[in-house]
Design a protein around this motif. Structure first.
Motif, mmCIF file in Angstrom:
data_model
loop_
_atom_site.group_PDB
_atom_site.id
_atom_site.type_symbol
_atom_site.label_atom_id
_atom_site.label_comp_id
_atom_site.label_asym_id
_atom_site.label_seq_id
_atom_site.Cartn_x
_atom_site.Cartn_y
_atom_site.Cartn_z
ATOM 1 N N LEU A 102 13.941 3.031 -7.043
ATOM 2 C CA LEU A 102 13.464 4.126 -6.199
ATOM 3 C C LEU A 102 13.380 3.655 -4.756
ATOM 4 O O LEU A 102 12.813 2.596 -4.479
ATOM 5 N N ASP A 103 13.938 4.450 -3.845
ATOM 6 C CA ASP A 103 13.856 4.142 -2.418
ATOM 7 C C ASP A 103 12.745 4.971 -1.793
ATOM 8 O O ASP A 103 12.651 6.185 -2.025
ATOM 9 N N LEU A 104 11.912 4.325 -1.003
ATOM 10 C CA LEU A 104 10.815 4.988 -0.304
ATOM 11 C C LEU A 104 11.342 5.574 0.994
ATOM 12 O O LEU A 104 12.034 4.895 1.757
ATOM 13 N N SER A 105 11.048 6.847 1.243
ATOM 14 C CA SER A 105 11.516 7.508 2.456
ATOM 15 C C SER A 105 10.848 6.887 3.688
ATOM 16 O O SER A 105 9.771 6.296 3.582
ATOM 17 N N PRO A 106 11.473 7.042 4.871
ATOM 18 C CA PRO A 106 10.878 6.471 6.091
ATOM 19 C C PRO A 106 9.466 6.979 6.387
ATOM 20 O O PRO A 106 8.640 6.238 6.913
ATOM 21 N N ASP A 107 9.162 8.232 6.007
ATOM 22 C CA ASP A 107 7.806 8.750 6.237
ATOM 23 C C ASP A 107 6.828 8.349 5.126
ATOM 24 O O ASP A 107 5.668 8.722 5.149
ATOM 25 N N LYS A 108 7.321 7.603 4.139
ATOM 26 C CA LYS A 108 6.522 7.052 3.035
ATOM 27 C C LYS A 108 5.874 8.135 2.171
ATOM 28 O O LYS A 108 4.830 7.926 1.566
ATOM 29 N N LYS A 109 6.541 9.294 2.061
ATOM 30 C CA LYS A 109 5.996 10.396 1.283
ATOM 31 C C LYS A 109 6.855 10.753 0.073
ATOM 32 O O LYS A 109 6.488 11.635 -0.694
ATOM 33 N N GLN A 110 8.013 10.098 -0.101
ATOM 34 C CA GLN A 110 8.894 10.460 -1.203
ATOM 35 C C GLN A 110 9.657 9.243 -1.707
ATOM 36 O O GLN A 110 10.085 8.394 -0.936
ATOM 37 N N TYR A 111 9.826 9.195 -3.033
ATOM 38 C CA TYR A 111 10.729 8.243 -3.679
ATOM 39 C C TYR A 111 11.986 8.995 -4.086
ATOM 40 O O TYR A 111 11.892 10.096 -4.631
ATOM 41 N N THR A 112 13.140 8.400 -3.876
ATOM 42 C CA THR A 112 14.401 8.956 -4.352
ATOM 43 C C THR A 112 15.134 7.855 -5.098
ATOM 44 O O THR A 112 15.351 6.771 -4.562
ATOM 45 N N GLY A 113 15.502 8.151 -6.342
ATOM 46 C CA GLY A 113 16.167 7.161 -7.179
ATOM 47 C C GLY A 113 17.665 7.155 -7.004
ATOM 48 O O GLY A 113 18.260 8.087 -6.452
ATOM 49 N N LEU A 114 18.281 6.106 -7.515
ATOM 50 C CA LEU A 114 19.734 6.018 -7.560
ATOM 51 C C LEU A 114 20.244 6.920 -8.679
ATOM 52 O O LEU A 114 19.515 7.242 -9.618
ATOM 53 N N LEU A 115 21.513 7.340 -8.606
ATOM 54 C CA LEU A 115 22.104 8.140 -9.670
ATOM 55 C C LEU A 115 22.157 7.323 -10.951
ATOM 56 O O LEU A 115 22.536 6.147 -10.931
ATOM 57 N N ILE A 116 21.765 7.955 -12.067
ATOM 58 C CA ILE A 116 21.863 7.310 -13.369
ATOM 59 C C ILE A 116 22.439 8.292 -14.377
ATOM 60 O O ILE A 116 22.399 9.508 -14.166
ATOM 61 N N GLY A 117 22.953 7.769 -15.471
ATOM 62 C CA GLY A 117 23.451 8.593 -16.560
ATOM 63 C C GLY A 117 22.452 8.604 -17.700
ATOM 64 O O GLY A 117 21.806 7.602 -17.989
ATOM 65 N N MET A 118 22.335 9.766 -18.321
ATOM 66 C CA MET A 118 21.461 9.929 -19.479
ATOM 67 C C MET A 118 22.233 10.795 -20.466
ATOM 68 O O MET A 118 22.157 12.015 -20.425
ATOM 69 N N VAL B 205 0.808 -1.217 0.000
ATOM 70 C CA VAL B 205 0.000 0.000 0.000
ATOM 71 C C VAL B 205 0.848 1.277 0.000
ATOM 72 O O VAL B 205 0.554 2.202 -0.758
ATOM 73 N N PRO B 206 1.933 1.388 0.772
ATOM 74 C CA PRO B 206 2.711 2.636 0.748
ATOM 75 C C PRO B 206 3.314 2.966 -0.618
ATOM 76 O O PRO B 206 3.593 4.120 -0.913
ATOM 77 N N PHE B 207 3.495 1.967 -1.475
ATOM 78 C CA PHE B 207 4.111 2.188 -2.775
ATOM 79 C C PHE B 207 3.120 2.674 -3.829
ATOM 80 O O PHE B 207 3.508 3.216 -4.846
ATOM 81 N N LEU B 208 1.836 2.475 -3.603
ATOM 82 C CA LEU B 208 0.817 2.721 -4.613
ATOM 83 C C LEU B 208 0.425 4.184 -4.700
ATOM 84 O O LEU B 208 0.640 4.960 -3.784
ATOM 85 N N GLY B 209 -0.169 4.562 -5.836
ATOM 86 C CA GLY B 209 -0.721 5.901 -5.997
ATOM 87 C C GLY B 209 0.021 6.721 -7.020
ATOM 88 O O GLY B 209 0.851 6.227 -7.779
ATOM 89 N N LYS B 210 -0.315 8.000 -7.048
ATOM 90 C CA LYS B 210 0.297 8.938 -7.981
ATOM 91 C C LYS B 210 1.342 9.764 -7.234
ATOM 92 O O LYS B 210 1.079 10.281 -6.146
ATOM 93 N N TRP B 211 2.511 9.878 -7.848
ATOM 94 C CA TRP B 211 3.651 10.582 -7.275
ATOM 95 C C TRP B 211 4.132 11.618 -8.292
ATOM 96 O O TRP B 211 4.383 11.285 -9.447
ATOM 97 N N SER B 212 4.271 12.870 -7.887
ATOM 98 C CA SER B 212 4.726 13.946 -8.774
ATOM 99 C C SER B 212 6.211 14.189 -8.582
ATOM 100 O O SER B 212 6.728 14.098 -7.476
ATOM 101 N N GLY B 213 6.869 14.547 -9.668
ATOM 102 C CA GLY B 213 8.300 14.845 -9.593
ATOM 103 C C GLY B 213 8.935 14.682 -10.952
ATOM 104 O O GLY B 213 8.437 15.195 -11.943
ATOM 105 N N GLY B 214 10.029 13.917 -10.998
ATOM 106 C CA GLY B 214 10.680 13.693 -12.272
ATOM 107 C C GLY B 214 12.156 13.377 -12.127
ATOM 108 O O GLY B 214 12.616 12.956 -11.067
#
Length: 166
Positions: free
Chosen positions: A136-152, A29-38
């Motif tokens: 993507l790592d879920l923050s302890p408060d379950k309000k943010q995803y933070t990804g690993l560094l990637i190259g583009m 359940v904490p992973f589901l839903g719509k998340w804004s960012g980029g």
């Protein structure tokens, strides 16, 4: 009378099965839903690495994570490109891994229509970056995803998404 008893039993069984399914899916359940960012650019490899340039290369949008078939959809927009991704996800601990199965890139008309004054990430660079899983790592408060560094291409950055509703 008999129909009322049968209806009551069916209703109770449906409730029990729904409750049981909900309990078994509680961990997702904490992973589901719509998340804004980029995609946020943290550095540019070619010497034009200023905060203003990094911001112009940013891809803004959202990711929607569904319980249905554990699927996801992501939409990102840059100054001259739109990107739609779809695929499936898995999780382990507080880490969500998105495996892209479909990539659609709209480069707004191609090279002939491109504005030289706006930033552009080529379809080859986008395909290269998104052909690998997005972690993507879920923050302890379950309000943010933070990804690993990637190259583009020449860009180095990470995905960040904030939960739209709590």
């Amino acid at each position: 009378m008999r129909t009322a008893i049968v209806s009551a039993v069916v209703l109770i069984l449906a409730f029990i099965l729904t409750a049981r399914a909900t309990c078994s899916n509680r961990e997702i359940v904490p992973f589901l839903g719509k998340w804004s960012g980029g995609f946020e650019v943290e550095s540019i490899r070619d010497g034009a690495d200023t905060p203003q340039e990094r911001e112009r290369y940013r891809l803004q949008g959202y990711v929607q994570v569904y319980a249905t078939r554990r699927s996801f959809k992501m939409h990102l927009q840059g100054e001259q490109e739109d990107l739609d991704l779809a695929g499936f996800w898995t999780f382990r601990g507080q880490r969500l891994t998105l495996k892209v199965s479909e990539i659609k890139i709209d480069d707004h008309g191609g090279a002939d229509a491109r504005n030289p004054n706006q930033k552009f990430i080529s379809p080859e660079e986008l395909n290269g970056a998104y052909s690998k899983p997005i972690v993507l790592d879920l923050s302890p408060d379950k309000k943010q995803y933070t990804g690993l560094l990637i190259g583009m291409g020449k860009l180095i950055g990470r995905h960040r998404f904030v939960k739209d509703s709590f």
